[in-house]
Design a protein around this motif. Structure first.
Motif, PDB file in Angstrom:
ATOM      1  N   VAL A  53      26.705  89.566  64.369  1.00  0.00           N
ATOM      2  CA  VAL A  53      27.969  90.504  63.772  1.00  0.00           C
ATOM      3  C   VAL A  53      28.984  89.538  65.231  1.00  0.00           C
ATOM      4  O   VAL A  53      28.283  89.940  66.456  1.00  0.00           O
ATOM      5  CB  VAL A  53      27.737  91.920  64.130  1.00  0.00           C
ATOM      6  N   SER A  54      29.843  89.401  64.520  1.00  0.00           N
ATOM      7  CA  SER A  54      31.061  89.275  65.136  1.00  0.00           C
ATOM      8  C   SER A  54      31.709  90.096  65.707  1.00  0.00           C
ATOM      9  O   SER A  54      32.195  90.761  65.430  1.00  0.00           O
ATOM     10  CB  SER A  54      31.553  87.889  64.600  1.00  0.00           C
ATOM     11  N   HIS A  55      31.957  89.564  67.139  1.00  0.00           N
ATOM     12  CA  HIS A  55      33.434  90.996  67.577  1.00  0.00           C
ATOM     13  C   HIS A  55      34.438  90.314  67.918  1.00  0.00           C
ATOM     14  O   HIS A  55      35.515  90.189  68.295  1.00  0.00           O
ATOM     15  CB  HIS A  55      33.188  91.528  69.750  1.00  0.00           C
ATOM     16  N   VAL A  56      34.308  89.266  67.292  1.00  0.00           N
ATOM     17  CA  VAL A  56      36.168  88.400  66.909  1.00  0.00           C
ATOM     18  C   VAL A  56      36.476  88.334  65.525  1.00  0.00           C
ATOM     19  O   VAL A  56      36.076  87.945  64.411  1.00  0.00           O
ATOM     20  CB  VAL A  56      35.791  86.696  67.400  1.00  0.00           C
ATOM     21  N   ASP A  57      37.996  89.321  65.601  1.00  0.00           N
ATOM     22  CA  ASP A  57      38.512  89.195  64.454  1.00  0.00           C
ATOM     23  C   ASP A  57      38.691  87.679  63.735  1.00  0.00           C
ATOM     24  O   ASP A  57      39.009  86.679  63.982  1.00  0.00           O
ATOM     25  CB  ASP A  57      39.792  90.112  64.641  1.00  0.00           C
ATOM     26  N   GLY A  58      38.776  87.979  62.587  1.00  0.00           N
ATOM     27  CA  GLY A  58      38.422  86.670  61.810  1.00  0.00           C
ATOM     28  C   GLY A  58      37.740  85.440  61.457  1.00  0.00           C
ATOM     29  O   GLY A  58      37.682  84.560  60.723  1.00  0.00           O
ATOM     30  N   MET A  59      36.699  86.251  62.480  1.00  0.00           N
ATOM     31  CA  MET A  59      35.340  85.029  62.728  1.00  0.00           C
ATOM     32  C   MET A  59      34.009  85.527  62.078  1.00  0.00           C
ATOM     33  O   MET A  59      33.883  86.639  62.511  1.00  0.00           O
ATOM     34  CB  MET A  59      35.965  84.342  63.617  1.00  0.00           C
ATOM     35  N   THR A  60      33.287  84.835  61.656  1.00  0.00           N
ATOM     36  CA  THR A  60      32.294  85.215  61.531  1.00  0.00           C
ATOM     37  C   THR A  60      31.462  84.888  62.426  1.00  0.00           C
ATOM     38  O   THR A  60      31.530  84.367  63.127  1.00  0.00           O
ATOM     39  CB  THR A  60      31.424  84.318  59.921  1.00  0.00           C
TER      40      THR A  60
END
Length: 693
Positions: free
Chosen positions: A464-471
């Motif tokens: 799971v990514s915690h960075v908006d806009g990045m997988t």
């Protein structure tokens, strides 16, 4: 005060043009890869109030004289005359007490700054060259013959430019140890007579491929001294090169971003490149950081590659002429398969080394571990680039004890599941007090608080990514861009990071940053307080409740390096007339007493690079003493500090402007008429007693 030698060299960071060319692809002359506009510490501290009182500031004492300046900070300590002896016998401020001996482990005669073309050690100490580039370690490998070297021969011999070192126990073989070494990069002009950089031959390239990677070699200990000698053809001796098969593991393994024409699975890759510092694991493996991998790849046109410093034209070594995987235009994903932490099992010569994608992809300098109270590994790593970040990974899996195959397989998976974080630091002093000169703020220290910002979490079920806009795949493959997006703190080249095994505090070597505050580049902030920073600093980080899995921490600058005469230097408050000059901290290690040992790279004070010990606690905290210096053009790497032995990797000796095989700038280690050769050196006390006691 010690008289320092005049400055030599003019390249950024104190490196020669040759070093910049072969080690990092002239990174200091390229545009800084980090052009993000994320917040700088200096911008967010403007409204911060000092958490210390004016009374605390009054404890800062400055004494200036015609010959130099001595500064005592925080709790006032008596000034002392410079000493190079094991015992310091100067009087206290009231003349009633004698300063006690140096910290236990550091009671040796400091080596004076020098430019001798040798390894200089303290009085009463001896040394030996343990192993050199080209020495045969595998069965069937020929003796070193630099005039007729082949890739096949080199693949059975000790590699080039040794960096990180590990010296591991060897159960069942009394008096023997297992030495593991990184081989960071190659200096072709010092390896091949008549080398033509514009037209390397396939034979030369194949030698260079084989000279990269790792070596594992068994060594014999002399029981009466600290001397080590190689045991050739031992069954555990091994070479890993630029063409050895590796396994990609963790959340990004199998991603479309890692698939190539040669590997449509995205799970296998040939070789490891530019292994710099590393670490050892509690379960008996070694970790190796792929650093300046960008320089081996050619013909890129993507913004993501530019963020990693990958060039648009030909590479320095021209490897793309002999293997299309180094040509980004032909194999766009091959470059995504480098820049990871490598895990190597030196006890199993048949094992396949792993690249851990969960630890992120960047220019890894080091990978060092501290266990949580419930046995989960936490890995610290720096990204060695101007204005880049430092990171940690917290595993979600617990280490198991034992040596069975099942236990070893479990432990080899510990770094594949967990959360990757990047550091954001906030200073506690008003911005007006951080003026770029290195002048201490009114509270007497460069310090503040920080947080670990989560980037992505990997589990057995997925990531799971915690960075908006990045997988999640994008975070693990383009980790620098993820750090940009969450506003991580831009640092002055974060290199080695290591937890103190005695106190738990974490120390970060920040080597230098010639671009800090220059032109449009980010200005000085409390963690990076000097513009055009030539000498670097060491940051001390304390995790909240001293728990490595914490997401909050406190920090302070333990050491601001340079000439002690310079008012912009700081040695944890220790009197500056009683310390050795130091510049460009790089690798760090600890002894059993919790003393920090610092090796340097590119020192800008006119003397050669060296190894230094400094007390981190007690009333001697900040007392820094030089233990050794290395030969002309060399860097001090891979320090290992044992009770009765110190090991260093002497990397790239003779790497000075204009040097070639025909025109050497060093004759170390074997004298005139021989090839200059990187090597590993052991140092011990002549009387057989423990180091520095």
């Amino acid at each position: 005060m010690r008289k320092l030698l005049p400055m030599i060299g003019s390249h950024p960071g104190g490196r020669s043009a040759l070093t910049c060319r072969f080690r990092c692809g002239d990174a200091c002359f390229h545009e800084v890869p980090n052009t993000s506009t994320n917040e700088y510490v200096g911008d967010v501290i403007a409204s911060a109030l000092s958490r210390r009182s004016v009374m605390r500031a009054a404890a800062v004492v400055s004494v200036a004289g015609a010959a130099g300046t001595a500064v005592s900070l925080g709790t006032a300590r008596p000034a002392a005359a410079a000493t190079s002896a094991d015992t310091a016998g100067s009087a206290g401020s009231a003349g009633s007490k004698t300063r006690p001996k140096a910290a236990r482990g550091l009671r040796y005669t400091s080596v004076a700054p020098n430019t001798a073309d040798t390894v200089t050690v303290p009085d009463g100490y001896k040394q030996n060259v343990v192993i050199r580039w080209g020495e045969p370690i595998l069965r069937g490998a020929p003796a070193f013959d630099p005039e007729n070297q082949t890739g096949k021969a080199q693949a059975g011999q000790f590699g080039y430019n040794n960096d990180f070192l590990a010296l591991l126990p060897l159960p069942g073989e009394r008096g023997r140890r297992l030495l593991v070494a990184n081989h960071e990069y190659t200096d072709e002009v010092l390896m091949f007579r008549g080398y033509d950089a514009a037209n390397p031959t396939r034979d030369q390239v194949e030698v260079a491929w084989a000279a990269h990677g790792l070596s594992a070699v068994v060594v014999e200990e002399d029981r009466r001294t600290g001397k080590l000698t190689v045991v050739p053809r031992h069954q555990l001796n091994r070479r890993v090169t630029a063409t050895t098969e590796f396994r990609l593991t963790g959340p990004a393994a199998g991603s479309d971003l890692l698939k190539t024409s040669a590997d449509p699975t995205g799970r296998k890759v040939l070789g490891t490149l530019n292994n710099c510092s590393g670490g050892t694991t509690p379960w008996g493996t070694t970790l190796h950081g792929e650093e300046n991998f960008n320089q081996y790849f050619a013909n890129s046109s993507r913004a993501t590659d530019k963020r990693y410093g990958i060039g648009t034209g030909a590479s320095e070594r021209k490897w793309e002429r002999f293997d299309k995987r180094f040509d980004v235009a032909q194999e766009p994903n091959e470059v995504h398969r480098f820049g990871y932490v490598v895990e190597f099992d030196p006890y199993d010569p048949t094992s396949t080394p792993r690249k851990h994608t969960a630890l992120g992809r960047f220019k890894h300098e080091a990978a060092t571990i501290r266990l949580t109270s419930d046995g989960r590994p936490v890995v610290y790593s720096g990204d060695d680039e101007r204005f880049d970040y430092f990171y940690k990974f917290v595993s979600s899996k617990r280490m198991r004890k034992g040596s069975s195959r099942a236990v070893r397989e479990h432990n080899l998976s510990l770094l594949d599941e967990g959360t990757l974080y990047v550091a954001k630091l906030t200073g506690d002093s008003p911005a007006i007090e951080i003026d770029g000169t290195g002048k201490l703020p009114s509270d007497g220290e460069f310090d503040g608080s920080g947080e670990w910002i989560p980037l992505a979490t990997a589990t057995a079920q997925g990531a799971v990514s915690h960075v908006d806009g990045m997988t999640a795949d994008e975070v693990f493959v383009f980790t620098r861009l993820a750090g940009d997006k969450v506003g991580a703190t831009k640092m002055d080249r974060p290199e080695d990071i290591e937890p103190n095994p005695v106190t738990g505090k974490v120390y970060v070597a920040l080597t230098n940053n010639s671009n800090r505050g220059v032109g449009s580049h980010p200005k000085a902030d409390e963690a990076n307080p000097r513009n055009a920073n030539k000498h670097g600093q060491v940051l001390e980080l304390t995790e909240r409740w001293n728990r490595p899995e914490s997401t909050k921490f406190a920090w302070l600058l333990f050491l601001v390096a340079g000439d002690p005469n310079d008012p912009a230097t700081y040695f944890a408050g220790f009197p500056k007339d009683d310390v050795s000059p130091i510049s460009c901290p790089d690798n760090v290690a600890f002894d059993r007493y919790g003393n920090l040992w610092i090796s340097t790279d590119g020192a800008q004070l006119g003397s050669h690079d060296g190894l230094f010990g400094v007390a981190t606690k007690g009333e001697r905290r900040g007392e820094l003493k030089q233990f050794l210096t290395v030969p002309s053009g060399a860097e001090t790497c891979g320090p290992i500090i044992q009770d009765r032995r110190v090991l260093v990797a002497v990397q790239h000796p003779g790497e000075l402007d204009g040097a070639t095989v025909e025109n050497p700038k060093s004759t170390w280690p074997d004298g005139a008429g021989t090839y200059v050769r990187p090597a590993v050196v052991a140092v011990w006390r002549a009387d057989g007693c423990d180091i520095g006691v």
